[in-house]
Design an enzyme around this catalytic site. Structure first.
Site, PDB file in Angstrom:
ATOM      1  N   GLN A 129       0.859  -1.189   0.000  1.00 52.16           N
ATOM      2  CA  GLN A 129       0.000   0.000   0.000  1.00 52.16           C
ATOM      3  C   GLN A 129       0.898   1.242   0.000  1.00 52.16           C
ATOM      4  OE1 GLN A 129      -1.910   0.630   3.773  1.00 52.16           O
ATOM      5  NE2 GLN A 129      -3.799   1.334   2.860  1.00 52.16           N
ATOM      6  N   SER A 132       0.942   6.532   2.511  1.00 50.79           N
ATOM      7  CA  SER A 132       1.556   7.531   3.404  1.00 50.79           C
ATOM      8  C   SER A 132       2.787   8.164   2.775  1.00 50.79           C
ATOM      9  CB  SER A 132       1.980   6.876   4.717  1.00 50.79           C
ATOM     10  OG  SER A 132       0.901   6.243   5.320  1.00 50.79           O
ATOM     11  N   SER A 164       4.490  -1.196   4.216  1.00 51.18           N
ATOM     12  CA  SER A 164       4.707  -2.558   4.698  1.00 51.18           C
ATOM     13  C   SER A 164       4.877  -3.510   3.526  1.00 51.18           C
ATOM     14  CB  SER A 164       3.516  -3.031   5.531  1.00 51.18           C
ATOM     15  OG  SER A 164       3.172  -2.081   6.496  1.00 51.18           O
ATOM     16  N   GLU A 247      -9.281  -2.227   5.793  1.00 50.73           N
ATOM     17  CA  GLU A 247      -8.115  -2.340   6.678  1.00 50.73           C
ATOM     18  C   GLU A 247      -8.578  -2.296   8.138  1.00 50.73           C
ATOM     19  OE1 GLU A 247      -5.106   0.615   5.935  1.00 50.73           O
ATOM     20  OE2 GLU A 247      -3.622  -0.480   7.115  1.00 50.73           O
ATOM     21  N   GLU A 368      -6.090   8.860  17.753  1.00 50.32           N
ATOM     22  CA  GLU A 368      -6.679  10.211  17.815  1.00 50.32           C
ATOM     23  C   GLU A 368      -7.561  10.482  16.592  1.00 50.32           C
ATOM     24  OE1 GLU A 368      -3.503   9.503  18.335  1.00 50.32           O
ATOM     25  OE2 GLU A 368      -3.189  10.052  20.438  1.00 50.32           O
TER      26      GLU A 368
END
Ligand SMILES: Cc1cc2nc3c(=O)[nH]c(=O)nc-3n(C[C@H](O)[C@H](O)[C@H](O)COP(=O)(O)OP(=O)(O)OC[C@H]3O[C@@H](n4cnc5c(N)ncnc54)[C@H](O)[C@@H]3O)c2cc1C
Length: 400
Positions: A129, A132, A164, A247, A368
């Protein structure tokens, strides 16, 4: 949700148990100790192929693409039974089977579905993936990797991070900005990237644990044909939500490598640690609650409904519980759990669980961010301040 197996599910469970009892043990023997290495991944591919050949690869997927066309509950039953063995299963397989395949099934062209899903379910295509970036994690829509039109394709330049298993992946799912003159969520497009393309540099990140599962991925003038675009130009955010929802649902499924409440109960009983009973009982209640919450989400999915923002709750609860269970086990062990003098293996699983719990509280959306989503979209509380929401991405100060 009905908590007990229906007669049909009970029959399926018995069939799965029987099949695993003869088929799983050979795949658990002599596994390489390094779970992030190529040899372990090869064992994982072999197990995945073996499952696929017997119709157990991705049970909920349609038969035409290599699945079994069965309910999400059947998928859970297989996962529960499979987790009883120390099999080589891991994200290097499940990123493809549980995140990518459902997204391609939802948004892919018939050609994309035909060329990717079967090989993914059979372990022939592994995925990573590529979402990010160094400046875009929680604020994923702030990503800066660019995709520029070039004839019948796109030229991609930018940097991704924390990817990953990118070092073993054959293909990647990639988010890139195709338009900076619209609001940040609207100028993103979703691509399927062949990881053997020219211009890709995958650099492994060494973790404090000694393992190396993450990577930085540098993309320099990488060409992607337009046929590898998933969904419409500028609709990448919507497509990515399908991947992220899957996910968040996936996290919390049983894993043989992670501690659960039963392993803590066994440890406490063995050590005669009675003073932890109330805490462990609370964990047991949470574990049951999460299990049935996850069944509820899966039931919704099997009815063709989308669970929505509430899906975040399972991941939020699971990763915290994993850390709490592990921390309690380490408490019970005292100094022995930190520096095991003789019986090293007894606490290894809990040490791993403690650190992996911390990673889980970040991966796929931090605690968060998930709390913000639950507050706003489930509880209807006032929204976070988002000053850059309705302005062109190019006008955001740091976007240059
Ligand atoms: C185990 C693991 C696997 C991963 N695998 C992948 C992968 O395969 N592919 C991929 O693309 N990425 C992957 N990631 C990256 C992951 O998606 C990001 O780490 C995550 O989204 C957080 O982004 P960040 O690290 O940039 O932290 P930041 O976004 O910089 O956050 C830093 C801190 O600020 C807090 N924060 C930020 N914004 C807010 C806000 N609005 N309100 C309150 N608090 C806020 C966060 O909660 C956090 O505590 C993985 C991460 C982990 C840990």
């Amino acid at each position: 949700v009905d908590f007990d197996d229906t007669p049909e599910e009970a029959e399926f469970r018995a069939h799965v148990r029987d099949w695993l009892s003869t088929n799983a043990p050979p795949f658990c023997a002599d596994l390489p100790a390094d779970h992030s290495g190529a040899d372990y991944v090869a064992c994982g591919r072999n197990w995945q192929k073996h499952k696929a050949q017997s119709g157990f690869a991705s049970i909920g997927m349609p038969r035409v693409v290599g699945g079994r066309d069965a309910s999400a509950m059947m998928e859970v039953i297989f996962g529960d039974e499979e987790s009883r063995y120390g099999l080589p299963i891991g994200p290097f397989i499940t990123i493809g089977t549980q995140l990518v395949a459902p997204t391609i099934l939802a948004y892919g062209t018939p050609e994309q579905v035909n060329s990717t899903i079967h090989s993914t379910l059979f372990g022939d295509t592994l995925w990573c993936q590529l979402f990010s970036e160094p400046g875009a994690g929680s604020d994923l829509a702030g990503l800066r990797t660019k995709a520029e039109r070039d004839g019948d394709g796109w030229i991609i330049s930018g940097q991704k991070v924390w990817n990953s298993w990118a070092h073993v992946a054959d293909w990647g799912i990639l988010l890139a900005r195709t338009d900076s003159e619209v609001a940040k969520h609207k100028g993103i497009t979703y691509f399927l990237l062949d990881m053997r393309s020219a211009g890709i540099d995958v650099r492994r990140i060494r973790q404090i644990s000694g393992e190396s599962e993450f990577n930085e991925v540098f993309l320099t003038q990488v060409r992607i044909p337009d046929s590898c675009r998933l969904g419409a130009v500028g609709e990448g955010w919507k497509v990515a939500m399908t991947t992220l929802m899957n996910e968040r649902i996936t996290v919390g499924a049983e894993s043989p490598h992670l501690p659960n409440v039963q392993s803590l109960i066994d440890l406490a009983a063995q050590r005669g640690s009675r003073s932890y009973r109330a805490r462990i009982a609370q964990f047991a209640a949470q574990e049951q609650g999460m299990k049935y919450f996850r069944y509820r989400l899966l039931t919704q999915l099997s009815r063709g409904e989308t669970p929505g923002a509430i899906a975040a709750l399972g991941k939020l609860m699971y990763s915290k519980l994993l850390q709490d269970i592990s921390a309690t086990a380490l408490d019970i062990g005292g100094l022995n759990a930190l520096y095991p003098a003789e019986n090293v293996t007894e606490f290894e699983k809990f040490q791993h669980g403690y650190f992996w719990g911390a990673a889980m509280r970040i991966a796929g959306g931090t605690d968060e961010i998930l709390r913000n989503q639950l507050a706003e979209r489930v509880l209807g509380l006032p929204g976070d301040f988002r000053v850059d929401k309705n302005i062109a991405f190019s006008a955001i100060a740091s976007s240059g």
